[in-house]
Motif scaffolding. Structure first.
Motif, short mmCIF file in Angstrom:
data_model
loop_
_atom_site.label_atom_id
_atom_site.label_comp_id
_atom_site.label_asym_id
_atom_site.label_seq_id
_atom_site.Cartn_x
_atom_site.Cartn_y
_atom_site.Cartn_z
N GLY A 46 0.85 -1.19 0.00
CA GLY A 46 0.00 0.00 0.00
C GLY A 46 0.88 1.24 0.00
N PHE A 47 0.31 2.38 0.41
CA PHE A 47 1.08 3.62 0.42
C PHE A 47 2.33 3.50 1.30
CE2 PHE A 47 -2.36 6.05 -1.57
CZ PHE A 47 -1.61 6.94 -2.33
N TYR A 53 -10.40 -0.12 9.24
CA TYR A 53 -10.35 1.05 10.13
C TYR A 53 -9.92 0.65 11.54
CZ TYR A 53 -13.41 3.60 6.83
OH TYR A 53 -13.96 4.22 5.74
N GLY A 103 2.30 2.68 8.57
CA GLY A 103 1.00 2.62 7.92
C GLY A 103 -0.15 2.55 8.90
N ARG A 104 -1.33 2.54 8.31
CA ARG A 104 -2.57 2.61 9.08
C ARG A 104 -2.76 1.40 9.99
NH1 ARG A 104 -8.03 5.44 7.15
NH2 ARG A 104 -9.44 3.69 7.11
P1 FAD Z 1 -3.01 -0.50 3.21
O1 FAD Z 1 -3.43 0.25 2.03
O2 FAD Z 1 -4.05 -1.24 4.01
O3 FAD Z 1 -1.87 -1.52 2.77
C1 FAD Z 1 -1.43 -2.58 3.59
C2 FAD Z 1 -1.16 -3.77 2.69
O4 FAD Z 1 -0.51 -4.77 3.46
C3 FAD Z 1 -2.42 -4.41 2.13
O5 FAD Z 1 -2.38 -4.42 0.73
C4 FAD Z 1 -2.42 -5.83 2.72
O6 FAD Z 1 -2.88 -6.80 1.80
C5 FAD Z 1 -0.94 -6.04 3.02
N1 FAD Z 1 -0.70 -6.97 4.12
C6 FAD Z 1 -1.17 -6.90 5.39
N2 FAD Z 1 -0.71 -7.94 6.11
C7 FAD Z 1 0.04 -8.69 5.28
C8 FAD Z 1 0.78 -9.91 5.44
N3 FAD Z 1 0.84 -10.56 6.61
N4 FAD Z 1 1.45 -10.41 4.37
C9 FAD Z 1 1.40 -9.78 3.17
N5 FAD Z 1 0.72 -8.63 2.96
C10 FAD Z 1 0.06 -8.09 4.01
N6 FAD Z 1 -7.60 8.21 2.62
C11 FAD Z 1 -7.62 9.43 2.03
O7 FAD Z 1 -6.64 10.18 2.10
N7 FAD Z 1 -8.70 9.83 1.29
C12 FAD Z 1 -9.81 9.05 1.15
O8 FAD Z 1 -10.76 9.46 0.48
C13 FAD Z 1 -9.81 7.78 1.78
N8 FAD Z 1 -10.88 6.98 1.66
C14 FAD Z 1 -10.86 5.75 2.23
C15 FAD Z 1 -11.98 4.93 2.07
C16 FAD Z 1 -12.00 3.66 2.64
C17 FAD Z 1 -13.20 2.79 2.45
C18 FAD Z 1 -10.88 3.21 3.39
C19 FAD Z 1 -10.90 1.84 4.02
C20 FAD Z 1 -9.77 4.02 3.56
C21 FAD Z 1 -9.76 5.30 2.99
N9 FAD Z 1 -8.65 6.14 3.11
C22 FAD Z 1 -8.66 7.38 2.51
C23 FAD Z 1 -7.45 5.75 3.89
C24 FAD Z 1 -6.40 5.08 3.00
O9 FAD Z 1 -6.93 3.89 2.46
C25 FAD Z 1 -5.19 4.76 3.86
O10 FAD Z 1 -4.68 5.91 4.50
C26 FAD Z 1 -4.03 4.16 3.07
O11 FAD Z 1 -4.44 3.39 1.99
C27 FAD Z 1 -3.21 3.32 4.04
O12 FAD Z 1 -2.08 2.78 3.41
P2 FAD Z 1 -1.26 1.65 4.15
O13 FAD Z 1 -0.12 1.31 3.27
O14 FAD Z 1 -1.01 2.03 5.55
O15 FAD Z 1 -2.28 0.41 4.28
#
Ligand code: FAD
Ligand code: UDP
Length: 384
Positions: free
Chosen positions: A10-11, A308, A336-337
């Motif tokens: 992800g991000f 969430y 990350g989140r």
């Molecule tokens: P994620 O995008 O959750 O990435 C984590 C990744 O890790 C996932 O792909 C998962 O498959 C992988 N993973 C986890 N555990 C494992 C494992 N054990 N082995 C392998 N892979 C694994 N933000 C905004 O700024 N604007 C918006 O309009 C907005 N709308 C949203 C709407 C919804 C419905 C949701 C749920 C979120 C929204 N967000 C928005 C928030 C945004 O999605 C997050 O801030 C951002 O995507 C988080 O990135 P991340 O990399 O922390 O997590």
């Protein structure tokens, strides 16, 4: 041997992979258990050629020039100001609550000053604002709270706003003017060709090896690496040793309709009707033209992928216990989140990842300086 194994594309994981490989010259393995990169921001063209977001609407907005400039290396942008209406008492009314919301709901003809006085008269006096209920009732009183916030929040989070930290409803401002934008950030754009294309550009480096459909557990012990970055759920990493951190999930229903437009704005919220919270119509976000339109319904749920973190004091306390375990592991980094259990928007996750990268880079350069100094000392000492 990889310098870094990064779990989650992800991000958080992708920004770190990009920085470590492009600027740091490191060799990175980036893995995700899903079949795609982009995490929850992943978008794709559906069977009707319309670009939709698999995990619900993602609208980019930030006040950080650093975050905006950084992402601009990987995408061009489409200016987009997000608008949301809420269906309340059979009417579609602007949310965040503003002058038009109140006038249309109650049939008033207030100006901004009168509305400010009205809010002051109906807002409940609360000494210390602690909960998501306190935030709203103190600003706009109980009737507007019940019509716009109580039902939506109970549906979305499975608990009453009185049980949720104030940070949740504090995300939504209250306005006395007619500004009907959901966000007021300085930078409000959508990636011109979508998020997935932006991620592809970010990860286009021969030192980033991407492995999809792969869980961390499947490779642990098989892939040699020096440092681990984990962006999945932090409690999962520690085998839930202190118990599960609560997350709220969603189920998405994606539908394509044989009509040009379905609703007047990109998102319509349903605080009091239906099992779903909101409906998103993507053509508003992307600017695509078509005689069809694709929409998504979001159904909140206790079961399913963790989307969430739930901001409540007892959850923050449980997270702190995991965090102190994490702090004792110098070669494992959480981001990350899910990795830091924070209800973060995309830009906040990018900022957090850039900060972590700087910390890692500083550490590397400090370690190299020590190595160099030790090497020089060794060379010097035999002659001395
Ligand atoms: P994620 O995008 O959750 O990435 C984590 C990744 O890790 C996932 O792909 C998962 O498959 C992988 N993973 C986890 N555990 C494992 C494992 N054990 N082995 C392998 N892979 C694994 N933000 C905004 O700024 N604007 C918006 O309009 C907005 N709308 C949203 C709407 C919804 C419905 C949701 C749920 C979120 C929204 N967000 C928005 C928030 C945004 O999605 C997050 O801030 C951002 O995507 C988080 O990135 P991340 O990399 O922390 O997590
Ligand atoms: N909220 C609400 N009614 C609305 C919009 C938001 O009660 O019409 C509350 C609800 O608790 C929601 C929170 O405000 O979860 C944050 O809303 P936001 O749109 O930021 O949620 P997200 O896009 O992160 O799901």
């Amino acid at each position: 041997m990889y310098d870094y194994l990064i779990v989650g594309a992800g991000f958080a994981g992708s920004v770190l992979a990009e920085r470590l490989a492009n600027e740091g010259g490191k060799k990175v393995m980036l893995l995700d258990r899903r079949s795609h990169i982009g995490g929850n921001a992943y978008d794709f063209y559906d069977d009707h050629g319309l670009l939709i977001h698999k995990y619900g609407p993602h609208i980019f907005h930030t006040n950080s020039p650093d975050v905006f400039n950084y992402l601009s290396r990987f995408t061009r942008w489409r200016p987009y100001q997000h608008k949301v209406l809420a269906q309340v008492t059979g009417k579609l009314l602007p949310i965040p609550i503003n002058l038009d919301t109140v006038n249309k709901l109650y049939g008033h003809n207030f100006n901004s000053e009168q509305l400010a006085q009205y809010f002051a008269s109906i807002g409940e006096k609360i000494d210390t604002i602690r909960t998501s209920e306190d935030v709203v009732v103190s600003q706009v009183g109980r009737d507007l709270y019940e019509k716009f916030f109580r039902g939506y929040t109970r549906k979305q989070w499975g608990v009453d706003p009185s049980q949720l930290d104030k940070s949740v409803t504090s995300r939504i401002p209250v306005r006395t003017n007619q500004d009907d934008r959901y966000f007021t950030d300085e930078y409000q754009y959508m990636p011109l060709h979508g998020y997935t294309r932006m991620f592809e550009n970010m990860l286009d480096n021969k030192n980033i090896h991407i492995l999809l459909n792969t869980d961390y557990q499947d490779v642990e012990g098989f892939v040699p690496y020096k440092e681990l970055i984990f962006t999945g759920p932090v409690d999962e990493y520690f085998d839930y040793c202190y118990g599960k951190l609560p997350y709220r999930s969603l189920h998405f229903k994606h539908v394509t309709l044989n009509e040009e437009w379905h609703q007047p704005v990109a998102v319509v919220n349903f605080p009091n009707d239906h099992a779903y919270t909101r409906v998103t119509e993507y053509k508003y976000l992307t600017g695509q033209k078509s005689d069809k339109t694709s929409i998504t319904y979001e159904f909140p749920s206790a079961e399913g992928d963790p989307y969430y973190p739930i901001p409540r004091p007892e959850n923050a306390e449980l997270y702190r216990r995991y965090q102190s375990l994490a702090e004792d592991m110098p070669h494992v980094h959480f981001a990350g989140r899910l990795g830091t259990y924070r209800y973060y928007n995309m830009d906040q996750v990018v900022a957090q990842a850039l900060t972590l990268y700087k910390k890692l880079a500083l550490r590397t350069s400090a370690a190299e300086t020590i190595k160099r100094t030790n090497g020089q000392r060794k060379k010097v000492s035999p002659a001395g």
